[in-house]
Design an enzyme around this catalytic site. Structure first.
Site, PDB file in Angstrom:
ATOM      1  N   CYS A 252     113.757  56.455   6.464  1.00  0.00           N
ATOM      2  CA  CYS A 252     114.093  57.873   6.581  1.00  0.00           C
ATOM      3  C   CYS A 252     114.301  58.464   5.178  1.00  0.00           C
ATOM      4  O   CYS A 252     114.353  57.739   4.189  1.00  0.00           O
ATOM      5  CB  CYS A 252     115.344  58.059   7.430  1.00  0.00           C
ATOM      6  SG  CYS A 252     116.725  57.045   6.912  1.00  0.00           S
TER       7      CYS A 252
ATOM      8  N   CYS B 149     117.077  57.100   3.020  1.00  0.00           N
ATOM      9  CA  CYS B 149     116.876  55.765   2.452  1.00  0.00           C
ATOM     10  C   CYS B 149     116.138  55.871   1.124  1.00  0.00           C
ATOM     11  O   CYS B 149     116.426  55.135   0.187  1.00  0.00           O
ATOM     12  CB  CYS B 149     116.091  54.903   3.431  1.00  0.00           C
ATOM     13  SG  CYS B 149     116.733  54.969   5.103  1.00  0.00           S
TER      14      CYS B 149
END
Lengths: 315, 75
Positions: B10, B13
């Site tokens: 995502c 991250c």
């Protein structure tokens, strides 16, 4: 006070006449945007402080000691305060079932987390009043609890992807944050969340404002009023593929309601948008086999349709 | 030192990966930086909310972002 400001901008500053389409739409837009962002900032911050005590790891520990029924109720309640984003649905799901949280209880959590949360609460409270906000939260929790219990009763453990049962989950112990760290976390969380949802809110309110100003009164009464028995299932069917969060949908449905859409239909539509979405189905297909995924969507959708009919009858 | 950034890909991250890289520059330390996207490995650390940062097999934090300065302080 916000109303005064909105009136000042539309009627004095812009020189528009009360009753004009543009004036009504603009006035609504300014007032609602200000009110919603003020409420969002304050409440998201407070909730972020509270939720720093409810990490997913702690929630898992609480739930793994509870079986059916009590577990479902607890899971639905914890779903409202545990930080959750659909991108961590997979690790969360695996972490729960691997530490012994029953499948049905895990689903109660997964249903309530995106549907019943502080953003939905604020938007509903700000635009519909606290009564509707409480009704939404109450029925949202009920849907999560009942759907979770039904899924638990169906004993569908073997329809979870096989690799899930083979994963070894570690302990994941992290030191508790200090109060100062919690406040800093809450500040960052509020900023990040607002950054993420503000376009939805503004677009949602703008569409809502347009409907308020331009769509004739009672326009929707014939199709989406309480006398049309198909309105609720259609609203749910439309809500599933729509991917938005509560922040974007609520201003639109509020405007639709003022044009004659029945309250139960409105609630059902909102729940369908937030609880069920195609991207979530794609994410969950990593851990659920098709049959369980379809069952999950089917049961939740049915429960939501039921809620819609119920409120169209009693409210 | 080995630093692992846990996350299923995502946006957060990626930000954590960048912040961790900057943290190494700030602190002047050397480390092997690894992006872990595979679920069983993430679960091995008991992490249920991503992103998370692991230093030499020990979980530093999970479910949030940290600034480069904050990470530098943990190294």
């Amino acid at each position: 006070m916000l109303k005064v400001f909105a009136d000042y901008v539309t009627f004095s500053l812009m020189g528009l006449q009360p009753g004009e389409h543009l004036a009504e739409a603009l006035n609504f837009f300014i007032y609602d945007t200000l009110k919603i962002f003020l409420l969002l900032t304050i409440i998201i911050f407070c909730v972020a402080v509270i939720r720093s005590w409810f990490s997913p790891e702690r929630t898992r520990r609480i739930l793994s000691h509870n079986r059916e029924y009590v577990g479902n109720v607890l899971a639905a309640l914890l779903g409202t305060v545990t930080p959750f984003c659909s991108c961590s649905a997979v690790p969360l799901f695996i972490g729960f079932v691997e530490s012994g949280v029953p499948l049905g209880v895990t689903f109660s959590f997964l249903i309530s987390a995106p549907m019943v949360n502080e953003v939905a609460l604020i938007m509903l409270w700000g635009l519909f009043g606290w009564k509707i906000a409480l009704v939404y939260i109450g029925t949202g929790l009920a849907v999560a609890i009942v759907a979770g219990i039904v899924i638990g009763k169906l004993k569908m453990e073997r329809h979870v992807q096989d690799y899930v049962w083979e994963i070894k989950v570690g302990e994941g112990e992290i030191a508790e944050q200090t109060f100062r760290e919690k406040l800093l976390y809450a500040r960052d969380y509020t900023r990040d969340l607002l950054k993420k949802i503000w376009p939805y809110v503004v677009v949602g309110i703008a569409i809502g404002a347009f409907i308020h100003g331009y769509v004739p009164q009672d326009f929707l009464l014939r199709w989406a009023g309480r006398d049309n028995p198909f309105a609720v299932p259609i609203a749910v069917a439309l809500g599933v593929p729509l991917y938005s969060n509560a922040a974007g949908v609520i201003p639109i449905v509020q405007a639709l309601m003022s044009k004659g859409m029945a309250i139960g239909t409105v609630l059902a539509f909102m729940m369908a948008v937030t609880a069920l979405s195609l991207p979530e189905a794609v994410i969950l297909s990593n851990v659920l086999k098709r049959k369980l995924l379809v069952t999950f969507f089917g049961i939740v959708a049915t429960a939501i349709v039921f809620v819609g009919y119920l409120f169209n009858i009693i409210l | 030192m080995k630093l692992e950034i846990l996350g299923t890909g995502c946006a957060k991250c990626k930000t954590l990966y960048e912040n961790t890289r900057k943290a190494l520059t700030i602190s002047g330390k050397e480390a092997e930086l690894v992006k872990v996207e595979d679920i069983p490995t993430i679960m091995k650390y008991g992490v249920m909310s991503t992103p998370a940062l692991v230093k030499d097999g020990k979980l530093l934090f999970s479910g949030r972002l940290a600034t480069a300065e904050e990470i530098a302080g943990m190294l």
